[in-house]
Design an enzyme around this catalytic site. Sequence first.
Site, PDB file in Angstrom:
ATOM      1  N   CYS A 100       0.877  -3.174  -6.770  1.00  8.10           N
ATOM      2  CA  CYS A 100       0.554  -4.355  -7.541  1.00  8.10           C
ATOM      3  C   CYS A 100      -1.087  -4.075  -7.879  1.00  8.10           C
ATOM      4  CB  CYS A 100       0.869  -5.587  -7.065  1.00  8.10           C
ATOM      5  SG  CYS A 100       0.429  -7.001  -8.059  1.00  8.10           S
ATOM      6  N   CYS A 200       3.736  -9.856  -3.498  1.00 10.46           N
ATOM      7  CA  CYS A 200       2.446 -10.124  -4.307  1.00 10.46           C
ATOM      8  C   CYS A 200       2.686 -10.627  -5.658  1.00 10.46           C
ATOM      9  CB  CYS A 200       1.924  -8.596  -4.635  1.00 10.46           C
ATOM     10  SG  CYS A 200       0.705  -8.297  -5.699  1.00 10.46           S
TER      11      CYS A 200
END
Length: 395
Positions: A100, A200
Amino acid sequence: MKRVIVGLSGGVDSSVAAYLLKKQGYDVIGLFMKNWHDDSVTISNECPWLDDSNDAMLVAEKLGIPFQTVDLSKQYKERIVDYMFNEYEKGRTPNPDVLCNREIKFDVFLKIALELGADYVATGHYCRKGIIENSGKVTYQLLAGVDNNKDQSYFLCQLSQEQLSKALFPIGELTKPEVRDIANDIGLVTADKKDSQGLCFIGKVRLPEFLQQQLKPKEGLIVEIPNDLKIFNQKQPKFTSEIDKLKFLSRKVNYKIDDGKVVGKHQGAHFFTKGQRKGLAVGGTPEPLFVIDTDVEENVIYTGQGKEHPGLLKKALFVGNDELHWIREDLVLDVDVTMQVEARIRYRQPLQKATLHKIDSGLYVEFEACQSAITEGQFVAWYKNDELLGSGVIS
């Protein structure tokens, strides 16, 4: 005034990061990333991103900075979620947080920020950035955060020099309690908000449930491998070269069902990962069972009793050239060169003494002590003192 775009996540860390930058005289804009709204995959009954985006907006209002939301869900699905499913299907265990940062925050988000005229992007990560200037050439360093309990440098182990050059980490010199104190002092709505758990940016999701909505359940066997299996007591052979020794130390044991006994059933080997203890639903053993390996082809989970089971322990791992990454490009190793480092194979693991060995096809990381549950698909990151030099995907 340099312009900084802060990824306001609706948490206390990014809120305080924005406040500190404003105090330092930057022109600050808050941007909230919306990364998920796929109703075909229900993540939880709550809608965490809505709460988070409201909190981010309230923080921006309080700080008197412009605020907007950007929808990155298409890129997030393509680059993170699809990749994750693909890896799990192959029997590897990806780290979505590392991805991410590399793919979303410091790539897609960074490009949007630059289009908005930003000089930098900032996040609420507990890490620091160093700068080395040598005869006109600038090299950026990724340094651990001052708070040992919260250091998040590992999650940024895939960043490039280019990405680091545009990054700011305003809270890297602070501890978590200090960050909360600042937030309380200035009356931020996020001051006492709990740290987010889960994937995330997707929010309160538990990975097994998330995976089960995409990967089909498939019943298979759970096999317990005894500690005294012959392969574990093999005498270390005489090696003709260092590479042969490293190959031996990092080798993968291929278990067969008749190496042990069947102790239960599971609903899909791809839902399990090495070192996992929960979710096996097998009782009655003197010591708890841990997953020591999964075979997604045959759909079998191999387990062993206790944390010290020899099937969990290994002294070396390998990273192929295509998955090898150096933040410090000036320190890249040549073939046949070694480097003494400290390394970790998961977030929050204390740093372990290790030696890097560069060969033609990649890099071996040889640890001084045995490591538990070295897992394919996860990231190994190596450090010198408090600087993260590089990382790679464990193959």
